[in-house]
Design a protein around this motif. Structure first.
Motif, short mmCIF file in Angstrom:
data_model
loop_
_atom_site.label_atom_id
_atom_site.label_comp_id
_atom_site.label_asym_id
_atom_site.label_seq_id
_atom_site.Cartn_x
_atom_site.Cartn_y
_atom_site.Cartn_z
N LEU A 94 0.75 -1.32 0.06
CA LEU A 94 0.05 0.17 0.05
C LEU A 94 0.71 1.27 0.21
CD1 LEU A 94 -2.80 -1.07 2.47
CD2 LEU A 94 -3.14 -0.81 0.04
N VAL A 95 1.97 1.13 0.75
CA VAL A 95 2.94 2.35 0.73
C VAL A 95 3.71 2.59 -0.47
CG1 VAL A 95 4.97 3.24 2.09
CG2 VAL A 95 3.10 2.34 3.46
N ASN A 96 4.06 1.47 -0.98
CA ASN A 96 4.81 1.43 -2.39
C ASN A 96 4.40 0.61 -3.65
OD1 ASN A 96 7.47 2.59 -0.97
ND2 ASN A 96 6.95 0.68 0.50
N PRO A 97 3.13 0.97 -3.88
CA PRO A 97 2.57 0.45 -5.05
C PRO A 97 3.38 0.21 -6.15
CG PRO A 97 1.60 2.60 -4.85
CD PRO A 97 2.60 2.38 -3.63
N GLY A 98 3.47 -1.07 -6.84
CA GLY A 98 4.48 -1.14 -7.79
C GLY A 98 5.82 -1.69 -7.53
N SER A 99 6.08 -1.51 -6.13
CA SER A 99 7.55 -2.11 -5.69
C SER A 99 7.18 -3.65 -5.53
CB SER A 99 7.63 -1.47 -4.39
OG SER A 99 8.05 0.02 -4.72
N THR A 100 8.45 -4.19 -5.37
CA THR A 100 8.33 -5.52 -5.28
C THR A 100 9.43 -5.94 -3.74
OG1 THR A 100 10.64 -5.68 -6.43
CG2 THR A 100 8.35 -6.06 -7.60
N VAL A 101 9.28 -7.23 -3.48
CA VAL A 101 9.78 -7.97 -2.27
C VAL A 101 10.03 -9.52 -2.77
CG1 VAL A 101 9.95 -8.84 0.12
CG2 VAL A 101 8.72 -6.82 -0.72
N VAL A 102 11.43 -9.74 -2.62
CA VAL A 102 11.94 -11.16 -3.33
C VAL A 102 12.62 -11.54 -1.95
CG1 VAL A 102 13.45 -12.29 -4.78
CG2 VAL A 102 11.96 -10.38 -5.74
N THR A 103 12.58 -12.89 -1.72
CA THR A 103 12.96 -13.72 -0.52
C THR A 103 13.95 -14.61 -1.17
OG1 THR A 103 11.39 -13.06 0.95
CG2 THR A 103 12.80 -14.79 1.83
N ALA A 104 15.10 -14.72 -0.83
CA ALA A 104 16.17 -15.61 -1.32
C ALA A 104 17.24 -15.96 -0.17
CB ALA A 104 16.72 -15.38 -2.64
N ALA A 105 17.38 -17.06 0.22
CA ALA A 105 18.29 -17.62 1.18
C ALA A 105 18.40 -16.72 2.47
CB ALA A 105 19.81 -17.25 0.43
N GLY A 106 17.19 -16.64 2.81
CA GLY A 106 16.70 -15.93 4.21
C GLY A 106 16.81 -14.52 4.13
N THR A 107 17.13 -13.76 2.99
CA THR A 107 17.28 -12.32 2.93
C THR A 107 15.89 -11.77 2.17
OG1 THR A 107 19.74 -12.35 3.24
CG2 THR A 107 18.64 -10.49 2.09
N ASN A 108 15.24 -10.96 2.60
CA ASN A 108 14.30 -10.05 1.95
C ASN A 108 14.88 -8.84 1.11
OD1 ASN A 108 12.58 -11.79 3.08
ND2 ASN A 108 12.57 -10.44 4.74
N THR A 109 14.75 -8.93 -0.08
CA THR A 109 14.96 -7.74 -0.93
C THR A 109 13.87 -6.71 -1.48
OG1 THR A 109 17.01 -8.90 -1.45
CG2 THR A 109 16.39 -7.02 -2.89
N ARG A 110 13.77 -5.55 -0.82
CA ARG A 110 12.77 -4.78 -1.04
C ARG A 110 13.23 -3.63 -2.17
NH1 ARG A 110 9.18 -3.33 4.42
NH2 ARG A 110 8.96 -5.50 5.07
N THR A 111 12.64 -3.77 -3.33
CA THR A 111 12.85 -2.80 -4.47
C THR A 111 11.85 -1.86 -4.34
OG1 THR A 111 14.25 -4.37 -5.56
CG2 THR A 111 13.54 -2.53 -6.72
N VAL A 112 12.29 -0.53 -4.10
CA VAL A 112 11.12 0.42 -4.17
C VAL A 112 11.10 1.25 -5.30
CG1 VAL A 112 10.17 2.57 -2.51
CG2 VAL A 112 11.12 0.43 -1.23
N LYS A 113 10.12 1.51 -5.95
CA LYS A 113 9.93 2.20 -7.16
C LYS A 113 9.11 3.50 -6.76
CE LYS A 113 10.50 -1.79 -10.06
NZ LYS A 113 10.00 -2.86 -11.17
N ILE A 114 9.23 4.43 -7.97
CA ILE A 114 8.16 5.43 -7.96
C ILE A 114 6.70 4.83 -7.83
CG2 ILE A 114 7.42 7.59 -9.15
CD1 ILE A 114 10.09 7.63 -10.16
#
Length: 185
Positions: A94-114
């Motif tokens: 809701l805060v970052n519409p269009g952004s993504t979260v990917v989890t690999a090997a126990g690490t969450n990667t949040r890529t925040v887009k406009i």
């Protein structure tokens, strides 16, 4: 003293749910929202509750001599503001519409887009003892996010302003409740 002391409401509990536009509600008011998997709870909300704001333009028309004879109303806007206390995937979306979260090997990667436009359905569910009110907003969008503090002195929170979009027949939301004091005759 006129009135009924059972009619005032003190909403002691609340939940905010979101889903894609046109997602069906549970069949009955006493069915939990989670019975429809598309509905996602935002989690804990601030004890400050939710607030509803109205904004519109009005133009007054007067007859000769200064007598008000008509008021034209236009550009009606309604919004609901709520503070989410959890940092979870639903709130992140809701805060970052269009952004993504990917989890690999126990690490969450949040890529925040406009942020992009992301119309959604919302339900604000309120409770006062045995009384439940489910406010269904068929189409709305988070249009403002307040300042997010990242500190050891303040709890991180997300102030969301949800703008309500009317349907083709001008409906902004529908309230469902089991409050006998509000029953139609």
């Amino acid at each position: 003293m006129s009135g009924n002391v059972n009619n005032p409401r003190l909403w002691e509990g609340a939940d905010l749910w979101t889903a894609p536009v046109a997602t069906a509600l549970p069949a009955a008011l006493d069915d939990d929202m989670s019975t429809v998997p598309a509905w996602k709870a935002v989690g804990l909300l601030s004890e400050d509750g939710a607030s509803e704001a109205r904004d519109e333009d009005s133009t007054d028309f007067y007859a000769w001599g200064g007598k008000l004879i008509r008021t034209k109303r236009s550009k009606h806007k309604r919004s609901i503001t709520v503070t989410c206390l959890e940092d979870n995937l639903t709130v992140f979306g809701l805060v970052n519409p269009g952004s993504t979260v990917v989890t690999a090997a126990g690490t969450n990667t949040r890529t925040v887009k406009i942020p992009k436009s992301d119309k959604r359905s919302f339900v604000l569910e309120l409770r006062d003892g045995d009384i439940t009110r489910r406010r269904h907003i068929p189409a709305g969008e988070v249009t403002a996010v307040g300042e997010v503090k990242l500190s050891e002195a303040d709890m991180q929170a997300f102030d969301l302003t949800i703008t309500l979009y009317p349907s083709s027949d001008d409906v902004l939301y529908v309230d469902y409740d089991n409050d006998a004091g509000n029953a139609a005759a």
